[in-house]
Design an enzyme around this catalytic site. Structure first.
Site, PDB file in Angstrom:
ATOM      1  N   MET A   1      24.859  14.545  19.532  1.00  0.00           N
ATOM      2  CA  MET A   1      23.636  15.249  19.881  1.00  0.00           C
ATOM      3  C   MET A   1      22.435  14.313  19.766  1.00  0.00           C
ATOM      4  O   MET A   1      22.571  13.153  19.378  1.00  0.00           O
ATOM      5  CB  MET A   1      23.455  16.479  18.993  1.00  0.00           C
ATOM      6  CG  MET A   1      24.486  17.577  19.223  1.00  0.00           C
ATOM      7  SD  MET A   1      24.097  19.062  18.294  1.00  0.00           S
ATOM      8  CE  MET A   1      25.553  20.039  18.659  1.00  0.00           C
ATOM      9  N   CYS A   2      21.270  14.832  20.052  1.00  0.00           N
ATOM     10  CA  CYS A   2      20.038  14.052  20.098  1.00  0.00           C
ATOM     11  C   CYS A   2      19.389  13.974  18.718  1.00  0.00           C
ATOM     12  O   CYS A   2      19.880  14.539  17.748  1.00  0.00           O
ATOM     13  CB  CYS A   2      19.065  14.692  21.090  1.00  0.00           C
ATOM     14  SG  CYS A   2      19.814  15.037  22.703  1.00  0.00           S
ATOM     15  N   GLN A   3      18.277  13.255  18.635  1.00  0.00           N
ATOM     16  CA  GLN A   3      17.463  13.254  17.429  1.00  0.00           C
ATOM     17  C   GLN A   3      16.007  13.481  17.792  1.00  0.00           C
ATOM     18  O   GLN A   3      15.559  13.117  18.891  1.00  0.00           O
ATOM     19  CB  GLN A   3      17.626  11.952  16.648  1.00  0.00           C
ATOM     20  CG  GLN A   3      18.971  11.830  15.959  1.00  0.00           C
ATOM     21  CD  GLN A   3      18.959  10.878  14.776  1.00  0.00           C
ATOM     22  OE1 GLN A   3      17.910  10.486  14.264  1.00  0.00           O
ATOM     23  NE2 GLN A   3      20.142  10.513  14.315  1.00  0.00           N
ATOM     24  N   ASN A 108      17.185  19.343  20.061  1.00  0.00           N
ATOM     25  CA  ASN A 108      18.430  18.716  19.653  1.00  0.00           C
ATOM     26  C   ASN A 108      19.454  19.821  19.464  1.00  0.00           C
ATOM     27  O   ASN A 108      19.244  20.737  18.655  1.00  0.00           O
ATOM     28  CB  ASN A 108      18.236  17.932  18.348  1.00  0.00           C
ATOM     29  CG  ASN A 108      19.543  17.652  17.627  1.00  0.00           C
ATOM     30  OD1 ASN A 108      20.577  17.503  18.251  1.00  0.00           O
ATOM     31  ND2 ASN A 108      19.493  17.606  16.307  1.00  0.00           N
TER      32      ASN A 108
END
Length: 254
Positions: A1-3, A108
């Protein structure tokens, strides 16, 4: 996943130190190499930069590290794609206008079976669940409050309800700002700290870089940094509770 990374403060401040460590995670010390972006509020305007390149390889990210743009509200994002192609239109943060002011949003997580009906002015340009959620949030806020920005307590209450609704479809860590306050919702991982007098030295965890904030601040300055995972090794970070929505104004939670 993103940050995610965000800053909220009581006086215009640059985010060069925090962004330097954060950007390293975009393909350097971590695998978030599917694009990145950052948005700075300046008065009623927004400086908005996005790139589908990894942050560690992006000349635009290098510009941000070298250019001390000062702002009271900043939202940044490094992407690990779960939905949507690696393309500019899918890079966060996203920007829209509502009530005569810009709103900036980054997410996120991964939302499953999330297909709200969008029948207002807000429509996605890209193909991410994140931009869809942003458009839905703004649509529902406009539907609830009409043509006028509500007072902060009413806005917070509405966002608390809406973020819980969206989070029922999966992971929904998000940052949202309209330039006066910064809203941060946690499903799984978010941390924050407040830098204020007496300021001390901070050491990045992803770079061999430190700064003595006592040399670059005044006793009246106050800065909140909100991030997915702590950026420094020698400061105390507070973890959000799962399902928690926090609102930051003038460099502190309210």
């Amino acid at each position: 996943m993103c940050q995610l990374l965000a800053m909220n403060c009581n006086v215009p401040t640059d985010i060069v130190f925090s962004f330097t460590g954060f950007a390293t995670r975009g393909g350097g010390t971590d695998e978030h190499n599917d694009g990145w972006g950052i948005a700075f509020f300046e008065g009623r305007g927004v400086r908005h930069f996005v790139d589908y390149q990894a942050a560690v390889a992006s000349p635009i990210a290098d510009l941000i590290k070298r250019c001390p743009i000062k702002s009271t509200n900043v939202i940044a994002h490094i992407r690990k794609a779960t939905q949507g192609s690696i393309a500019l239109e899918n890079c966060h943060p996203f920007v829209r206008e509502l009530w005569g002011r810009y709103w900036v949003f980054a997410h996120n997580g991964d939302l499953k079976e999330f297909a709200p009906v969008l029948d207002g002015a807000f429509r996605p340009v890209g193909s991410t669940d994140s931009e869809l959620a942003f458009c839905y949030l703004l649509q529902q806020l406009q539907r609830r409050f009409g043509d006028a920005l509500p007072a902060l307590p009413e806005l917070r209450s509405a966002l608390d309800e809406l973020t819980r609704e969206i989070a029922a479809h999966g992971t929904f860590n998000m940052m949202l700002s309209h330039g006066e306050a910064l809203f941060a919702h946690c499903s799984t991982h978010l941390h924050y700290l407040i830098r204020q007098y007496p300021f001390a030295q901070a050491q990045l965890s992803d770079n061999d870089v430190s700064v003595d904030f006592s040399q670059v601040t005044t006793p009246n300055d106050r800065v909140a940094i909100i991030v997915t995972a702590p950026l420094t090794t020698n400061e105390h970070w507070t973890r959000f509770a799962a399902g928690e929505l926090k609102v930051f104004v003038d460099g502190e939670p309210v």
